[in-house]
Structures are given as C-alpha cells and as structure tokens.
Design an enzyme around this catalytic site. Structure first.
Site, PDB file in Angstrom:
ATOM      1  N   ASP A 276       0.860  -1.193   0.000  1.00 22.02           N
ATOM      2  CA  ASP A 276       0.000   0.000   0.000  1.00 22.02           C
ATOM      3  C   ASP A 276       0.897   1.244   0.000  1.00 22.02           C
ATOM      4  OD1 ASP A 276      -2.402   1.470   0.236  1.00 22.02           O
ATOM      5  OD2 ASP A 276      -2.262   1.481   2.436  1.00 22.02           O
TER       6      ASP A 276
ATOM      7  N   GLY B 105      -7.251   8.610   7.617  1.00 15.34           N
ATOM      8  CA  GLY B 105      -7.375   8.938   9.031  1.00 15.34           C
ATOM      9  C   GLY B 105      -8.795   9.277   9.433  1.00 15.34           C
TER      10      GLY B 105
ATOM     11  N   TYR C 140      -9.356   0.146   3.964  1.00 16.96           N
ATOM     12  CA  TYR C 140      -9.651   0.505   5.352  1.00 16.96           C
ATOM     13  C   TYR C 140      -8.411   0.277   6.221  1.00 16.96           C
ATOM     14  CZ  TYR C 140     -14.708   0.557   4.432  1.00 16.96           C
ATOM     15  OH  TYR C 140     -15.971   0.847   3.963  1.00 16.96           O
ATOM     16  N   ALA C 141      -8.011   1.281   6.971  1.00 13.84           N
ATOM     17  CA  ALA C 141      -6.901   1.140   7.923  1.00 13.84           C
ATOM     18  C   ALA C 141      -7.316   1.617   9.315  1.00 13.84           C
ATOM     19  CB  ALA C 141      -5.676   1.920   7.437  1.00 13.84           C
TER      20      ALA C 141
HETATM   21  P1  13P Z   1      -8.230   5.026   6.264  1.00 14.91           P
HETATM   22  O1  13P Z   1      -7.198   4.936   7.341  1.00 14.91           O
HETATM   23  O2  13P Z   1      -8.938   6.336   6.256  1.00 14.91           O
HETATM   24  O3  13P Z   1      -9.159   3.857   6.295  1.00 14.91           O
HETATM   25  O4  13P Z   1      -7.446   4.926   4.858  1.00 14.91           O
HETATM   26  C1  13P Z   1      -6.898   3.682   4.479  1.00 14.91           C
HETATM   27  C2  13P Z   1      -6.118   3.760   3.223  1.00 14.91           C
HETATM   28  O5  13P Z   1      -6.419   4.459   2.283  1.00 14.91           O
HETATM   29  C3  13P Z   1      -4.928   2.887   3.122  1.00 14.91           C
HETATM   30  O6  13P Z   1      -4.241   3.095   1.926  1.00 14.91           O
HETATM   31 ZN    ZN Z   2      -4.451   5.079   1.144  1.00 15.76          ZN
HETATM   32 NA    NA Z   3     -10.530   8.073   6.487  1.00 20.07          NA
END
Ligand code: 13P
Ligand code: ZN
Ligand code: NA
Length: 283
Positions: free
Chosen positions: A81, A180, A230-231
């Site tokens: 990523d 974020g 999603y992170a």
């Molecule tokens: P979020 O942390 O907002 O879910 O974004 C995740 C992302 O785009 C990872 O590349």
């Molecule tokens: Zn991203």
């Molecule tokens: Na986000």
C-alpha cells in the site's frame, strides 16, 4: 489460497461489487481479517504501508501473510500500500507480495508517469498488478490525521492519458476522501467518479474509507470503485477491544488475553464492511 489482485478486481468489476483491502499491523490483524473473510466467504486483500514495513520488515510481513493466505479457504492477496519508491516496489515483489501500489501522487504529473511506468515495466512480466494514484487523497497514510480543505480531485482527461502511458492495472482516485479520522462528515464527489469511470476501463480504488458512511461507499461502488481501503477503523477497533480488557483486568500481563477482544472487534468491523462492499459470498 494465495492469489494476486488481478482476477479478484476484474471479477469485482464484472460483478459490480468491491473487494476490501485491509491494512494489517501485526499477527493479530492478519488472523482477525482472515477469520472475517472466511466467515463471510469473501475474497480479501491484506496490505501494508511503508510505515508498517519499517516497523516489521518486508520479509516478516510477507512470510506471515503467505502462511495465512495459503491456509485460508478464500482467495487472499498481499498488496504493498502506498509504495513510496521504485526500489520498495521491486523489493516487495521479490519478498512475495502479489500486488503493489506505486504512489506518485505527491510529485508532478510527468514524474508520476515516469515513476509508475518504471514499476509496471518490472511488474508486467511477473504478472503482478500495479495500482497507481492520480489526484490526491487527503491526510497521511501512516498515523497522520486528515487534513482539512485541500482535496484536489482526479482530472478525468489526465486519468485517461495517465493510464494509457503508464499501463497501471488499477487507479486510486481523489474523489473527496481522506486518510485517518474525519473532522466532519466526508463527501464523495460521485459525479467526478462517474466522469473518470466513463474514460477508463481498469478497476478504480477508493482510499481513506474509514469514517465514510456505508451508503456513500455503496454508491461509489455503483460508480466504478472495485477496491476499498480501510486502515484507521481496524486500528481503532483493536485498540478499543484491547484497552477494554485491560481496563477491566489491570493486573493482566498476558498479551494474548486482551488481543482476543481486539481481534473480535476487528473481525466485526471487517465483516460488516464486506457485506456493504458486496464481496460476501463471492468466494
Ligand atoms: P483510512 O485509514 O482512512 O481507512 O485509509 C486507508 C487507506 O487508504 C490505506 O491506503
Ligand atoms: Zn491510502
Ligand atoms: Na478516512
């Protein structure tokens, strides 16, 4: 089974759903995401940022995810990523990643084209899909909060030229999301997305999806998004579950115990997104 993102995303595109790409931080994240995918019978993408790679190394992460993927009863891909250089992208391929992103969105257009094309040239003969980015997703990938304002959308004309010149196999687009935590309610510019979709036939990728209401994500999928990242929501879920246990059991010193509710919380978030993305029951 351990696969690349190629078939996975083309199947999603043909079937009008999206595959979730979940950022994993450690063993517990991997186990929780795979558990949810198997439970939902969904294909899934595990992905790591350069920040996580710096923390644990490509070889550790690759070995852990390969073991998990090979044992899984659903298709699992391992994706780099926000690859931040030619070297890191090639290192990820060598370490066993089955998919890479090269993120040249922070450099001028011509430099982004050159950087992305350099990676696709290596990846194509290895049959490794390459995600690129044009336009900007707000916020920072690693830890940073979402930035207010400034969210330049991907230009559809430029996108068409970019894909033709770089031969990237999927494209991350700037359509209003940010990495974020959002300060207000985010808004995806569905019209911009439809314009881009009209010019391109490769799968489109949505970044910064934590905090985006499910109905907006579903509409974005109807408008051509095939991979959804999603992170932050997974980090929040794990920490919530872990800390919840520790506040009730402050004398505990076995990390396995608080990790269980941490993993349960991740699995719940991931399962619910798989249902909304439409990937459940597709594996
Ligand atoms: P979020 O942390 O907002 O879910 O974004 C995740 C992302 O785009 C990872 O590349
Ligand atoms: Zn991203
Ligand atoms: Na986000």
């Amino acid at each position: 089974m351990f696969v690349t993102t190629k078939e996975m995303l083309l199947d999603a595109q043909a079937g009008h759903y999206a595959v979730g790409a979940f950022n994993i931080e450690n063993l517990e994240f991997v186990m929780a995401v795979i558990r949810a995918a198997e439970e939902r019978r969904s294909p899934v993408i595990l992905q790591t940022t350069p920040g996580t790679i710096k923390y644990a190394s490509l070889d550790y992460l690759s070995a852990m995810c390969r073991v998990a993927a090979e044992a899984a009863s659903v298709p699992v891909a391992l994706h780099l990523d926000h690859g931040d250089s030619f070297d890191r992208s090639v290192q990820a391929m060598r370490a066993g990643y089955t998919s890479v992103m090269i993120d040249g969105s922070h450099v001028p257009f011509e430099d982004n084209v050159a950087l992305t094309a350099s990676v696709t040239k290596v990846a194509a003969p290895l049959d490794i899909p390459v995600e690129a980015e044009l336009g900007k997703v707000g916020g920072k990938e690693d830890d940073g909060p979402a930035v207010e304002g400034e969210n330049p959308y991907t230009d559809p004309d430029q996108a068409e030229e970019f894909v033709a010149r770089t031969r990237c196999t999927s494209l991350a687009v700037g359509v209003g999301t940010a990495h974020g935590v959002y300060k207000g309610t985010p808004h995806i510019e569905q019209g911009v997305l439809r314009d881009i979709r009209g010019r391109l036939d490769i799968p489109l990728v949505l970044h910064g999806t934590s905090g985006v209401p499910d109905d907006q994500v579903a509409e974005a999928i109807a408008n051509g998004i095939c991979k959804v990242n999603y992170a932050t929501e997974l980090r929040q879920a794990f920490t919530r579950g872990f800390m919840g246990y520790m506040s009730e059991n402050p004398a505990n010193f076995d990390p396995k115990k608080p990790s269980k509710p941490g993993m349960d919380a991740i699995a719940e978030v991931v399962s619910s997104h798989m249902d909304n993305l439409g990937s459940s029951h597709k594996a």
